[in-house]
Design a protein around this motif. Structure first.
Motif, PDB file in Angstrom:
ATOM      1  N   PHE A 144      -4.738  -3.677  -0.534  1.00 45.44           N
ATOM      2  CA  PHE A 144      -4.561  -2.572  -1.480  1.00 45.44           C
ATOM      3  C   PHE A 144      -3.116  -2.496  -1.944  1.00 45.44           C
ATOM      4  N   ASP A 145      -2.901  -2.280  -3.243  1.00 46.36           N
ATOM      5  CA  ASP A 145      -1.570  -2.146  -3.832  1.00 46.36           C
ATOM      6  C   ASP A 145      -1.475  -0.782  -4.506  1.00 46.36           C
ATOM      7  N   LEU A 146      -0.623   0.095  -3.972  1.00 45.66           N
ATOM      8  CA  LEU A 146      -0.532   1.462  -4.465  1.00 45.66           C
ATOM      9  C   LEU A 146      -0.016   1.517  -5.899  1.00 45.66           C
ATOM     10  N   ALA A 147       1.007   0.735  -6.217  1.00 44.12           N
ATOM     11  CA  ALA A 147       1.569   0.761  -7.566  1.00 44.12           C
ATOM     12  C   ALA A 147       0.543   0.284  -8.589  1.00 44.12           C
ATOM     13  N   GLN A 148      -0.208  -0.758  -8.254  1.00 42.17           N
ATOM     14  CA  GLN A 148      -1.220  -1.252  -9.185  1.00 42.17           C
ATOM     15  C   GLN A 148      -2.347  -0.236  -9.357  1.00 42.17           C
ATOM     16  N   TYR A 149      -2.728   0.440  -8.285  1.00 43.24           N
ATOM     17  CA  TYR A 149      -3.800   1.425  -8.404  1.00 43.24           C
ATOM     18  C   TYR A 149      -3.340   2.629  -9.218  1.00 43.24           C
ATOM     19  N   ARG A 150      -2.087   3.057  -9.038  1.00 47.32           N
ATOM     20  CA  ARG A 150      -1.571   4.150  -9.845  1.00 47.32           C
ATOM     21  C   ARG A 150      -1.537   3.764 -11.325  1.00 47.32           C
ATOM     22  N   LEU A 157      -5.535  16.566 -17.237  1.00 48.90           N
ATOM     23  CA  LEU A 157      -5.426  16.620 -15.784  1.00 48.90           C
ATOM     24  C   LEU A 157      -4.060  16.127 -15.318  1.00 48.90           C
ATOM     25  N   GLN A 158      -3.621  16.651 -14.171  1.00 46.20           N
ATOM     26  CA  GLN A 158      -2.420  16.178 -13.501  1.00 46.20           C
ATOM     27  C   GLN A 158      -2.843  15.497 -12.205  1.00 46.20           C
ATOM     28  N   VAL A 159      -2.272  14.320 -11.932  1.00 49.63           N
ATOM     29  CA  VAL A 159      -2.710  13.491 -10.810  1.00 49.63           C
ATOM     30  C   VAL A 159      -1.527  13.151  -9.913  1.00 49.63           C
ATOM     31  N   ALA A 160      -1.739  13.253  -8.613  1.00 48.73           N
ATOM     32  CA  ALA A 160      -0.752  12.818  -7.620  1.00 48.73           C
ATOM     33  C   ALA A 160      -1.407  11.763  -6.725  1.00 48.73           C
ATOM     34  N   VAL A 161      -0.742  10.632  -6.533  1.00 47.91           N
ATOM     35  CA  VAL A 161      -1.275   9.531  -5.731  1.00 47.91           C
ATOM     36  C   VAL A 161      -0.223   9.152  -4.704  1.00 47.91           C
ATOM     37  N   SER A 162      -0.565   9.196  -3.427  1.00 46.28           N
ATOM     38  CA  SER A 162       0.407   8.860  -2.392  1.00 46.28           C
ATOM     39  C   SER A 162      -0.312   8.511  -1.097  1.00 46.28           C
ATOM     40  N   LYS A 163       0.429   7.847  -0.233  1.00 45.30           N
ATOM     41  CA  LYS A 163      -0.079   7.555   1.114  1.00 45.30           C
ATOM     42  C   LYS A 163       0.289   8.712   2.028  1.00 45.30           C
ATOM     43  N   VAL A 164      -0.688   9.200   2.778  1.00 47.93           N
ATOM     44  CA  VAL A 164      -0.466  10.345   3.657  1.00 47.93           C
ATOM     45  C   VAL A 164      -1.051  10.042   5.031  1.00 47.93           C
ATOM     46  N   PRO A 165      -0.568  10.740   6.072  1.00 45.10           N
ATOM     47  CA  PRO A 165      -1.198  10.585   7.396  1.00 45.10           C
ATOM     48  C   PRO A 165      -2.602  11.147   7.370  1.00 45.10           C
ATOM     49  N   ARG A 166      -3.449  10.668   8.261  1.00 43.66           N
ATOM     50  CA  ARG A 166      -4.792  11.224   8.367  1.00 43.66           C
ATOM     51  C   ARG A 166      -5.175  11.307   9.836  1.00 43.66           C
ATOM     52  N   PRO A 167      -6.024  12.255  10.183  1.00 42.42           N
ATOM     53  CA  PRO A 167      -6.453  12.378  11.577  1.00 42.42           C
ATOM     54  C   PRO A 167      -7.341  11.212  11.962  1.00 42.42           C
ATOM     55  N   PRO A 168      -7.460  10.927  13.273  1.00 37.55           N
ATOM     56  CA  PRO A 168      -8.341   9.842  13.714  1.00 37.55           C
ATOM     57  C   PRO A 168      -9.779  10.077  13.265  1.00 37.55           C
ATOM     58  N   GLN A 169     -10.437   9.002  12.883  1.00 33.14           N
ATOM     59  CA  GLN A 169     -11.811   9.071  12.418  1.00 33.14           C
ATOM     60  C   GLN A 169     -12.762   8.567  13.507  1.00 33.14           C
ATOM     61  N   PRO A 170     -13.951   9.158  13.635  1.00 33.98           N
ATOM     62  CA  PRO A 170     -14.884   8.714  14.677  1.00 33.98           C
ATOM     63  C   PRO A 170     -15.384   7.294  14.452  1.00 33.98           C
ATOM     64  N   ARG A 171     -15.499   6.898  13.172  1.00 33.49           N
ATOM     65  CA  ARG A 171     -15.975   5.554  12.869  1.00 33.49           C
ATOM     66  C   ARG A 171     -15.084   4.952  11.791  1.00 33.49           C
ATOM     67  N   GLU A 172     -14.299   3.957  12.155  1.00 33.92           N
ATOM     68  CA  GLU A 172     -13.379   3.339  11.216  1.00 33.92           C
ATOM     69  C   GLU A 172     -14.056   2.166  10.515  1.00 33.92           C
ATOM     70  N   ALA A 173     -13.757   2.017   9.207  1.00 35.70           N
ATOM     71  CA  ALA A 173     -14.217   0.838   8.491  1.00 35.70           C
ATOM     72  C   ALA A 173     -13.435  -0.374   8.981  1.00 35.70           C
ATOM     73  N   SER A 192       0.814  -1.218   0.000  1.00 32.90           N
ATOM     74  CA  SER A 192       0.000   0.000   0.000  1.00 32.90           C
ATOM     75  C   SER A 192       0.843   1.262   0.000  1.00 32.90           C
ATOM     76  N   GLY A 193       2.181   1.143  -0.052  1.00 35.62           N
ATOM     77  CA  GLY A 193       3.054   2.293  -0.076  1.00 35.62           C
ATOM     78  C   GLY A 193       3.448   2.752   1.313  1.00 35.62           C
ATOM     79  N   CYS A 194       4.313   3.745   1.365  1.00 36.40           N
ATOM     80  CA  CYS A 194       4.800   4.291   2.623  1.00 36.40           C
ATOM     81  C   CYS A 194       4.635   5.805   2.624  1.00 36.40           C
ATOM     82  N   VAL A 195       4.409   6.351   3.801  1.00 33.81           N
ATOM     83  CA  VAL A 195       4.337   7.801   3.962  1.00 33.81           C
ATOM     84  C   VAL A 195       5.724   8.387   3.704  1.00 33.81           C
TER      85      VAL A 195
END
Length: 461
Positions: free
Chosen positions: A270-276, A292-308, A214-217
């Motif tokens: 999830f595979d980041l390279a395959q999705y890109r 269009l120009q597209v950027a795809v990357s793994k980023v930090p995210r704040p805590p979510q109230p309801r996680e999948a 899934s990639g790295c931050v």
């Protein structure tokens, strides 16, 4: 370029072959004598000119050609590296000047300390592809990247203020690859290292490959203030005015942009390279999205109230869709296409949910359509459902795969706010409130289908 140039190209080719399976960044500027942009008059010294180097600077300068000079003021500490066939000869000051140059001020070598490691403009990515761009903090070396300084050029780079050690996977410099801190420290302390690296900052290497599919931050969130300061220095530290209302500022970007942001919650499959690659093959190759120009990357995210269930709690995949000019709409359409793709193939792709934001109308078009947001939960729910809502003004049919969440237009957030960094002059955006579920929205008196009404839906990323 002579024998040195041929050797340099060979060494660089071998290095890039060795790095073919790794992400790497190549240093672009140089301190070469024969590079016109290293001189005060934006040209190399004319025959018989007086040449001056900054007296209080350290610098290594590669000389490739032959030059005739009247005088030369050298720095207190430095070196001139002569390539095969290069050299200097003394010119008679009383001889006629070069007619293309004429009399004038001495040719002054520009400050070699002006190049900063944190400046995104000074790096080139080795894995760039047409249609893809990198976020500002990811344009400088990330913690898993290999860093290459071309061996057929001289260079000097400032390592920053020293608030945080710069950590990368490896460093190639002067034909050597450094993968251990001990070896790199010896090189940086040597005279050759001090001529090329300066400043209080520290450089560290840890050859840890990014093994997660899934990639790295990137890991540059802490240095984003220095990245943005270096990037915006030519404009006085201010971001340019966005060409749209309610512009978006993605995580890791210094300035707001027009377009859309898609955030994907994913599981271990999830595979980041395959999705890109899927984006490039199945979407960006279509005529309506090629601009269009597209950027795809793994980023930090704040805590979510309801996680999948099964989601990574602290990261997400950010897909940024940037509009090429004042025309709008392409990014929003692509974002909706990506949400539809998640609804149909999300489980197979390892995507658990998707949300997107869209910027507003272009500035100057006579309207102010606010940006908006749509959320879609996908993966476990594969059946289609129909909901018929009978309202006083009429009926609206909603047809959607998965669970659909929406807001009324007058409650739509006006963009996306970057919680990590705030640059003076950037477009400020209020925080995005959590979307309501279908049960929480039943008290609304009017609904708009956010999937099929492009003028009132949420933005793509």
């Amino acid at each position: 370029m002579g024998a040195m140039g041929a050797l340099g190209r060979l060494l660089l080719g071998l290095q890039l072959c060795a790095l073919a399976r790794a992400a790497y960044k190549v240093w672009v500027p140089n301190t070469d004598f024969d590079a016109a942009d290293n001189w005060s008059q934006n040209r190399t010294p004319c025959a018989g000119a007086a040449v001056e180097f900054p007296a209080d600077k350290m610098v290594s300068v590669l000389v490739r050609g032959g030059h005739s000079v009247s005088t030369m003021l050298l720095p207190l500490d430095g070196e001139l590296v002569l390539a095969s066939g290069a050299g200097f000869s003394a010119a008679d000051p009383s001889s006629d000047p070069d007619p293309d140059c004429g009399p004038g001020a001495p040719a002054r070598f520009l400050d070699p300390d002006r190049f900063s490691w944190h400046d995104p403009r000074l790096w080139r990515s080795g894995d760039a592809a047409r249609g893809l761009f990198a976020l500002d903090v990811e344009r400088v070396p990330c913690r898993h990247d290999d860093v290459v300084f071309p061996p057929d050029s001289s260079f000097r780079v400032g390592l920053g203020p020293g608030a945080r050690a710069l950590r990368v996977g490896s460093v190639w410099a002067l034909g050597q690859k450094f993968t251990r801190d001990e070896d790199l420290a010896v090189f940086l302390a040597s005279r050759a290292g001090r001529l090329r690296f300066h400043g209080p900052g520290a450089l560290s290497v840890r050859p840890e490959a990014c093994a997660a599919p899934s990639g790295c931050v990137c890991g540059n969130a802490e240095v984003q203030p220095w990245v943005c300061a270096a990037l915006l220095r030519p404009s006085g530290g201010h971001c340019p005015q966005a060409a749209c209302h309610d512009a978006l500022r993605p995580e890791g970007q210094c300035c707001a942009l027009c377009g859309a942001i898609v955030s994907l919650t994913h599981g271990p499959a999830f595979d980041l390279a395959q999705y890109r690659a899927r984006l490039l093959r199945d979407f960006l190759a279509l005529p309506q999205y090629q601009a269009l120009q597209v950027a795809v990357s793994k980023v930090p995210r704040p805590p979510q109230p309801r996680e999948a269930p099964g989601a990574e709690a602290d990261t997400e995949i950010q897909v940024v869709l940037a509009e090429p000019g004042p025309e709008a709409g392409g990014a929003g359409r692509l974002a909706r296409a990506l949400l539809a793709d998640v609804a149909e193939h999300g489980e197979a792709l390892g995507i658990l949910s998707a949300t997107f934001w869209e910027s507003g109308a272009p500035v100057g078009d006579g309207s102010h359509r606010p940006g908006s947001r749509v959320g879609l939960a996908s993966g476990l729910a594969a059946a289609l459902f129909l909901v018929l809502l009978v309202l006083p003004a009429g009926a609206l049919l909603l047809h959607r795969a998965g669970r659909l969440r929406w807001r009324r237009r007058d409650e739509t957030p006006l963009g996306f706010h970057n919680p990590v960094f705030d640059v003076a002059g950037s477009v400020e955006q209020p925080p995005v409130p959590a979307p309501k579920t279908l049960a929480e929205s039943t008290s609304q008196s009017c609904f708009v289908n956010p999937l099929f009404a492009a003028t009132q839906t949420d933005t793509d990323a």
